[in-house]
Scaffold this motif. Structure first.
Motif, PDB file in Angstrom:
ATOM      1  N   ARG A 342      60.617  21.972  15.889  1.00  0.00           N
ATOM      2  CA  ARG A 342      61.941  22.095  15.267  1.00  0.00           C
ATOM      3  C   ARG A 342      61.816  22.280  13.765  1.00  0.00           C
ATOM      4  O   ARG A 342      62.532  23.076  13.155  1.00  0.00           O
ATOM      5  CB  ARG A 342      62.775  20.851  15.567  1.00  0.00           C
ATOM      6  N   ALA A 343      60.906  21.508  13.149  1.00  0.00           N
ATOM      7  CA  ALA A 343      60.731  21.601  11.707  1.00  0.00           C
ATOM      8  C   ALA A 343      60.200  22.973  11.298  1.00  0.00           C
ATOM      9  O   ALA A 343      60.669  23.570  10.325  1.00  0.00           O
ATOM     10  CB  ALA A 343      59.784  20.504  11.235  1.00  0.00           C
ATOM     11  N   GLU A 344      59.227  23.486  12.061  1.00  0.00           N
ATOM     12  CA  GLU A 344      58.684  24.798  11.715  1.00  0.00           C
ATOM     13  C   GLU A 344      59.736  25.885  11.904  1.00  0.00           C
ATOM     14  O   GLU A 344      59.846  26.806  11.090  1.00  0.00           O
ATOM     15  CB  GLU A 344      57.461  25.103  12.574  1.00  0.00           C
ATOM     16  N   LYS A 345      60.531  25.753  12.950  1.00  0.00           N
ATOM     17  CA  LYS A 345      61.602  26.733  13.171  1.00  0.00           C
ATOM     18  C   LYS A 345      62.602  26.700  12.024  1.00  0.00           C
ATOM     19  O   LYS A 345      63.175  27.730  11.660  1.00  0.00           O
ATOM     20  CB  LYS A 345      62.314  26.436  14.489  1.00  0.00           C
ATOM     21  N   GLY A 346      62.801  25.517  11.442  1.00  0.00           N
ATOM     22  CA  GLY A 346      63.718  25.387  10.313  1.00  0.00           C
ATOM     23  C   GLY A 346      63.095  25.720   8.977  1.00  0.00           C
ATOM     24  O   GLY A 346      63.744  25.564   7.937  1.00  0.00           O
ATOM     25  N   GLY A 347      61.822  26.132   8.969  1.00  0.00           N
ATOM     26  CA  GLY A 347      61.168  26.540   7.730  1.00  0.00           C
ATOM     27  C   GLY A 347      60.480  25.423   6.974  1.00  0.00           C
ATOM     28  O   GLY A 347      59.976  25.643   5.872  1.00  0.00           O
TER      29      GLY A 347
END
Length: 427
Positions: A342-347
């Motif tokens: 989720r964090a990587e998807k959010g940048g």
């Protein structure tokens, strides 16, 4: 202030919430109130669902009919300002005067509370969750005074007991159950099904279940699951459905399908304590299997989307605390992996990497985590750790496809770059 809590009341119930004298009073509670007459207002219910609050909540308001209406003792129910039905006649007769008394004592305010919309064989139906005490009413007036959470809490003691030893075999009952399971799928897919379809199938499954119980056949768990599927779309069968799901899980602690469906079913009225209480009673292997369903509910990605984002965050935190206290590395790994993705998807790559590291340390073999985390480690020049991460993920034999091939090639490159010449080449 006018005595009546509605401005310019009409003789007929309008399709949209009329202008009220004052904003409604919020009275959420544990008493379940059934709404009647929904079959004539399916379009209105669908519009109400589309107009739900940003946090996924549906708000119901009780509006008493005026004295000159065709049915002056009626109580209309509005959800998201759409008229979706009424209270039952016998109940409305007692509720109506108490609504007026409440409004008179509270500057014209009428009660509002959470509403739930469920699909059934008879179409969409609506229930309210209200606290009747401020209205001077008893929960017993409304029949079922317990919420889904309360009913489930009363059933979960079953999962505190050891799984029963079932070693029998009833070939004829098993064959009949397979036919019934296919019938469940067919009826569920038939939008023009007869209202008698589910009750008829329920009777059939109950007979099969009785035969399997007599034989102590392990397929009892499948029969309980089939029974839950026959009752979950029948109005007024909530408690029966919950019991059937719980019995299915009780008879087979590896029954991920039943556990997932139970979680999805109770998500219509989600609470953190309810989900944690259920999750605590599941064995570690089953927890990992159903956790994606629970995470979806926590983020509002389920069928109902009723869990508030703040409550969803509390749920994920509570699950992490439970897993830490019990040394449940499988849950910790899955939670960390989910948070990282989720964090990587959010940048937020920094947070993502930290969560990936937690997931791997807890034993994660998630190919998505291993793939993404090892790519970052290679960029940082940490070939030894990247190789360890990839080996851990590739140790799971059921992973296949192009991702596995890509990860295997990366592992071999990392092993060479790390100087691990003695390692066996991975294919």
């Amino acid at each position: 202030m006018p005595v009546w809590p509605v401005r310019d009341p009409q003789s007929e119930t309008p399709s949209r919430l009329p202008q009220l004298v004052a904003p409604p009073a919020w009275l959420p509670g544990r008493t379940q109130v059934d709404v009647v007459g929904e079959s004539f207002r399916q379009d209105s219910i669908q519009r109400a669902v589309r107009d739900r609050e940003p946090n996924g909540l549906l708000i119901g308001v009780l509006v008493p009919a005026p004295p000159f209406a065709e049915y002056p003792e009626a109580v209309a129910v509005y959800v998201q300002t759409h008229h979706v039905g009424y209270l039952a006649k016998d109940i409305a007769r007692q509720v109506h005067p108490m609504l007026l008394r409440f409004a008179l004592a509270n500057s014209g305010r009428l009660p509002a509370c959470p509403a739930q919309v469920e699909d059934s064989d008879l179409g969409l139906w609506v229930t309210l969750s209200i606290d009747p005490a401020p209205l001077g009413l008893s929960p017993e007036l409304f029949g079922s005074s317990t919420t889904i959470a309360a009913v489930l809490d009363g059933l979960l003691h079953r999962l505190d007991q050891p799984q029963p030893y079932l070693s029998g075999l009833h070939p004829a009952a098993r064959a009949a159950l397979e036919v019934a399971e296919r019938s469940c799928e067919e009826v569920d897919a038939d939008y023009d099904r007869s209202p008698k379809a589910w009750p008829r199938l329920e009777r059939n499954v109950r007979g099969i279940l009785d035969e399997l119980i007599k034989a102590s056949d392990p397929w009892i768990s499948r029969a309980w699951l089939a029974l839950a599927r026959t009752t979950r779309y029948q109005k007024g069968r909530r408690d029966d459905t919950l019991r059937a799901y719980v019995e299915s899980v009780y008879c087979d602690r590896s029954g991920a399908e039943a556990a997932r469906e139970l979680l999805a079913y109770v998500a219509i009225a989600p609470t953190v304590p309810m989900f944690v209480s259920l999750y605590r009673r599941l064995p570690p292997a089953l927890r990992v299997a159903v956790l994606p369903t629970l995470l979806g509910v926590s983020r509002g990605y389920d069928r109902y989307g009723n869990m508030d984002p703040g409550e969803g965050e509390l749920l994920r935190s509570a699950l992490a605390t439970l897993a830490t206290d019990e040394g449940d590395n499988g849950t910790l790994a899955a939670l960390a992996a989910d948070a990282g993705l989720r964090a990587e998807k959010g940048g937020d790559l920094r947070t993502a990497v930290a969560r990936y590291r937690e997931a791997v340390a807890a034993g994660s073999t998630d190919p998505g985590v291993a793939d993404r985390y090892s790519i970052w480690l290679v960029k940082e020049g940490d070939f030894a750790e990247a190789a360890a991460v990839l080996r851990q993920a590739l140790a799971v034999p059921d992973q296949s496809g192009t991702r596995r091939e890509r990860m295997a090639k990366r592992l071999n490159r990392c092993a060479r770059s790390a100087g691990d010449v003695g390692s066996q080449r991975v294919t």
